[in-house]
Design a protein around this motif. Structure first.
Motif, mmCIF file in Angstrom:
data_model
loop_
_atom_site.group_PDB
_atom_site.id
_atom_site.type_symbol
_atom_site.label_atom_id
_atom_site.label_comp_id
_atom_site.label_asym_id
_atom_site.label_seq_id
_atom_site.Cartn_x
_atom_site.Cartn_y
_atom_site.Cartn_z
ATOM 1 N N LYS A 371 -39.729 37.362 -26.465
ATOM 2 C CA LYS A 371 -39.652 37.163 -25.014
ATOM 3 C C LYS A 371 -38.683 36.047 -24.664
ATOM 4 C CE LYS A 371 -44.362 38.601 -23.748
ATOM 5 N NZ LYS A 371 -45.647 38.115 -23.190
ATOM 6 N N SER A 372 -38.736 34.972 -25.423
ATOM 7 C CA SER A 372 -37.884 33.815 -25.159
ATOM 8 C C SER A 372 -36.420 34.119 -25.463
ATOM 9 C CB SER A 372 -38.362 32.625 -26.000
ATOM 10 O OG SER A 372 -37.476 31.531 -25.879
ATOM 11 N N ASP A 373 -36.168 34.762 -26.598
ATOM 12 C CA ASP A 373 -34.799 35.036 -27.016
ATOM 13 C C ASP A 373 -34.101 36.046 -26.105
ATOM 14 O OD1 ASP A 373 -35.069 33.288 -29.098
ATOM 15 O OD2 ASP A 373 -35.333 34.822 -30.652
ATOM 16 N N PHE A 374 -34.889 36.950 -25.518
ATOM 17 C CA PHE A 374 -34.305 38.019 -24.705
ATOM 18 C C PHE A 374 -34.807 37.957 -23.258
ATOM 19 C CE2 PHE A 374 -34.192 39.450 -29.096
ATOM 20 C CZ PHE A 374 -32.904 39.962 -29.219
ATOM 21 N N ILE A 375 -34.960 36.756 -22.745
ATOM 22 C CA ILE A 375 -35.500 36.573 -21.401
ATOM 23 C C ILE A 375 -34.686 37.321 -20.339
ATOM 24 C CG2 ILE A 375 -34.205 34.405 -21.121
ATOM 25 C CD1 ILE A 375 -37.652 35.236 -19.591
ATOM 26 N N GLU A 376 -33.348 37.371 -20.504
ATOM 27 C CA GLU A 376 -32.496 38.018 -19.505
ATOM 28 C C GLU A 376 -32.615 39.539 -19.531
ATOM 29 O OE1 GLU A 376 -28.476 36.674 -19.606
ATOM 30 O OE2 GLU A 376 -29.021 34.569 -19.352
ATOM 31 N N ASN A 377 -33.329 40.076 -20.515
ATOM 32 C CA ASN A 377 -33.545 41.520 -20.592
ATOM 33 C C ASN A 377 -34.935 41.923 -20.129
ATOM 34 O OD1 ASN A 377 -31.619 40.963 -23.322
ATOM 35 N ND2 ASN A 377 -30.987 42.615 -21.962
ATOM 36 N N THR A 378 -35.734 40.965 -19.688
ATOM 37 C CA THR A 378 -37.071 41.303 -19.207
ATOM 38 C C THR A 378 -37.004 41.815 -17.776
ATOM 39 O OG1 THR A 378 -37.494 39.056 -18.406
ATOM 40 C CG2 THR A 378 -38.130 39.563 -20.689
ATOM 41 N N PRO A 379 -37.852 42.772 -17.415
ATOM 42 C CA PRO A 379 -37.898 43.251 -16.029
ATOM 43 C C PRO A 379 -38.207 42.132 -15.040
ATOM 44 C CG PRO A 379 -39.090 44.738 -17.475
ATOM 45 C CD PRO A 379 -38.759 43.532 -18.299
ATOM 46 N N GLU A 380 -39.058 41.183 -15.441
ATOM 47 C CA GLU A 380 -39.418 40.076 -14.548
ATOM 48 C C GLU A 380 -38.185 39.269 -14.144
ATOM 49 O OE1 GLU A 380 -42.848 40.387 -17.624
ATOM 50 O OE2 GLU A 380 -40.682 40.738 -17.521
ATOM 51 N N TYR A 381 -37.357 38.934 -15.110
ATOM 52 C CA TYR A 381 -36.155 38.135 -14.860
ATOM 53 C C TYR A 381 -35.227 38.875 -13.895
ATOM 54 C CZ TYR A 381 -31.767 35.655 -15.842
ATOM 55 O OH TYR A 381 -30.586 34.949 -15.714
ATOM 56 N N ASN A 382 -34.973 40.146 -14.172
ATOM 57 C CA ASN A 382 -34.048 40.923 -13.346
ATOM 58 C C ASN A 382 -34.617 41.205 -11.962
ATOM 59 O OD1 ASN A 382 -31.550 42.005 -15.083
ATOM 60 N ND2 ASN A 382 -33.335 41.803 -16.425
ATOM 61 N N ALA A 383 -35.924 41.443 -11.883
ATOM 62 C CA ALA A 383 -36.555 41.665 -10.579
ATOM 63 C C ALA A 383 -36.392 40.446 -9.686
ATOM 64 C CB ALA A 383 -38.037 41.998 -10.765
ATOM 65 N N ASP A 384 -36.593 39.264 -10.241
ATOM 66 C CA ASP A 384 -36.441 38.015 -9.466
ATOM 67 C C ASP A 384 -34.998 37.812 -9.034
ATOM 68 O OD1 ASP A 384 -39.117 37.481 -9.659
ATOM 69 O OD2 ASP A 384 -38.934 36.054 -11.325
ATOM 70 N N LYS A 385 -34.037 38.090 -9.914
ATOM 71 C CA LYS A 385 -32.629 37.924 -9.593
ATOM 72 C C LYS A 385 -32.213 38.830 -8.441
ATOM 73 C CE LYS A 385 -31.185 34.786 -12.533
ATOM 74 N NZ LYS A 385 -30.609 33.496 -12.086
ATOM 75 N N ILE A 386 -32.679 40.076 -8.457
ATOM 76 C CA ILE A 386 -32.329 41.013 -7.389
ATOM 77 C C ILE A 386 -32.982 40.601 -6.071
ATOM 78 C CG2 ILE A 386 -32.468 43.429 -6.632
ATOM 79 C CD1 ILE A 386 -32.300 44.217 -9.595
ATOM 80 N N LEU A 387 -34.206 40.103 -6.135
ATOM 81 C CA LEU A 387 -34.867 39.613 -4.913
ATOM 82 C C LEU A 387 -34.094 38.459 -4.295
ATOM 83 C CD1 LEU A 387 -38.724 39.679 -5.594
ATOM 84 C CD2 LEU A 387 -37.361 41.249 -4.222
ATOM 85 N N LYS A 388 -33.537 37.588 -5.124
ATOM 86 C CA LYS A 388 -32.737 36.473 -4.612
ATOM 87 C C LYS A 388 -31.473 36.976 -3.928
ATOM 88 C CE LYS A 388 -34.418 32.967 -7.843
ATOM 89 N NZ LYS A 388 -34.080 32.095 -9.000
ATOM 90 N N VAL A 389 -30.878 38.033 -4.490
ATOM 91 C CA VAL A 389 -29.708 38.654 -3.858
ATOM 92 C C VAL A 389 -30.076 39.203 -2.478
ATOM 93 C CG1 VAL A 389 -28.076 40.576 -3.987
ATOM 94 C CG2 VAL A 389 -28.558 39.217 -6.026
ATOM 95 N N ILE A 390 -31.236 39.839 -2.406
ATOM 96 C CA ILE A 390 -31.691 40.413 -1.134
ATOM 97 C C ILE A 390 -32.060 39.305 -0.139
ATOM 98 C CG2 ILE A 390 -33.475 41.839 -0.052
ATOM 99 C CD1 ILE A 390 -33.640 43.369 -2.728
ATOM 100 N N GLY A 391 -32.510 38.168 -0.694
ATOM 101 C CA GLY A 391 -32.914 37.060 0.161
ATOM 102 C C GLY A 391 -34.396 37.001 0.433
ATOM 103 N N VAL A 392 -35.181 37.585 -0.491
ATOM 104 C CA VAL A 392 -36.639 37.601 -0.330
ATOM 105 C C VAL A 392 -37.252 36.503 -1.192
ATOM 106 C CG1 VAL A 392 -38.729 38.954 -0.699
ATOM 107 C CG2 VAL A 392 -36.660 40.046 0.164
#
Length: 392
Positions: A371-392
């Motif tokens: 989990k630590s080594d591949f944090i950027e491949n977790t759905p949680e990480y990507n879901a949060d990044k996309i929400l920030k793009v949307i502004g939520v």
């Protein structure tokens, strides 16, 4: 609660990589944002959740329809399903008039999903327009050769520029950074971000390694493609091993006749199945001893199953065509992977595989390290990044 609309290809049965990735992101949006989905589905599919609005189309099935599809895709590159675009556009416009969306996210592949959102935007400006390129169109040929490939690449890049001009944000995958960093796409630097394939998902099935078999089960799940990812070399290296103590299990929707012919000809102990849902394949992964992977030839596309394999914590045998295989850095970081160069002789590779199978059962998994080594491949990480793009 704010709402987003996602437009993509096949989604309902969860057998296609992009739909699987999107579904994992949506699950991490619970209680944060609501989601409507417009998906392109094969004729005859009907059971779905209320927030899914399927657009049905008939995929080419015989030689004539497949040839016609290729001709259309050549003339309208990268598009082919023109009727599908119109149907998806109408559904998007209808939903945009009925709802207020914070964003409309078009997922590539297929490019028809992006084109449909682009056209709908001409009539309704509802929320941000985000292009989420899990599988970009123009980088299909990493080094285009011949008139047709060069024509395809040129026409597709021109189409992408048109889409990016209208989009508010373009999300590319990191393995395509070099391609989209060229001067041709420089006008879109300020609206472009890079994420990674969100397919590392530790769950109750794949976190267990306590299955024991009388025979070692080697599993391959996913598609094969002519030239880019063919099964021949893999099957040849395994033919002498898959007898009484080793069993080869394959889940795929392509090249089944070819696979069956080779396996029968070599008297292999094998089981060939059609594609199943992501939930079902995760169970099969958990029940297997070793996972098989084949890299894409001359390609920047990272097969999403590499991440689902790593998430399973299982030993992996990966076949690659050259040192530029984008899967290699991920598998080297993972550690418990045997990397087989297809330039090696079949006998040499078979011997390496035999030794790997014998020692693989001693491998222990540290799920938290994965989990630590591949944090950027977790759905949680990507879901949060996309929400920030949307502004939520």
């Amino acid at each position: 609660m704010e709402k987003v609309l996602i437009v993509l290809g096949r989604y309902i049965h969860q057998t296609y990589p992009n739909g699987i990735c999107v579904n994992k992101i949506i699950k991490n949006w619970d209680y944060k944002i609501a989601t409507d989905i417009v998906s392109a589905e094969s004729e005859g599919e009907c059971l779905h959740d209320q927030n899914i609005y399927p657009i049905y189309f008939t995929a080419p099935s015989n030689k004539i329809s497949k040839l016609y599809y290729k001709i259309k895709k050549l003339f309208f590159a990268p598009l082919a399903e023109l009727k599908l675009i119109k149907k998806m556009q109408a559904e998007i416009e209808k939903l945009c008039y009925e709802n207020t969306y914070a964003a409309v996210i078009a997922v590539t592949n297929p490019p028809e999903a992006v084109e449909a959102v682009y056209r709908a935007r001409k009539k309704t400006k509802n929320g941000q327009f985000i292009v989420y390129e899990i599988d970009p169109a123009s980088n299909r040929y990493k080094t285009p050769t011949g008139i047709i490939e060069k024509y395809w690449s040129c026409k597709t890049r021109h189409w992408e520029k048109k889409m990016y001009l209208e989009a508010d944000t373009v999300i590319h995958m990191k393995t395509h950074l070099k391609h989209f960093s060229s001067a041709y796409f420089s006008d879109f630097i300020n609206k472009t971000i890079y994420l990674d394939i969100p397919n590392l998902n530790i769950n109750t099935y794949v976190s267990k390694n306590d299955y024991k078999h009388k025979e070692k089960v080697l599993l391959y799940s996913g598609a094969f493609y002519p030239i880019m990812r063919e099964p021949d070399y893999m099957l040849n290296t395994l033919s002498g091993l898959t007898q009484e103590t080793v069993k080869l299990v394959i889940y795929t929707g392509r090249m089944q006749d070819k696979i069956r012919h080779i396996c029968n000809e070599k008297n292999m102990n094998f089981e060939l199945n059609s594609l199943v849902s992501q939930e079902e394949i995760e169970k099969k992964i958990a029940e297997s001893d070793i996972l098989l992977s084949i890299g894409n030839r001359d390609s920047d596309f990272l097969p999403s199953k590499v991440l689902s394999y790593i998430a399973a914590g299982k030993p992996i045998i990966h076949y690659y065509f050259d040192e530029n295989d984008v899967s290699l850095p991920y598998l080297k970081k993972y550690g418990n992977a045997l990397l087989i160069n297809t330039e090696e002789t079949v006998d040499s590779s078979s011997e390496k595989i035999k030794n790997f199978i014998n020692v693989s059962e001693n491998f222990s998994v540290d799920i938290e390290k994965i989990k630590s080594d591949f944090i950027e491949n977790t759905p949680e990480y990507n879901a949060d990044k996309i929400l920030k793009v949307i502004g939520v």
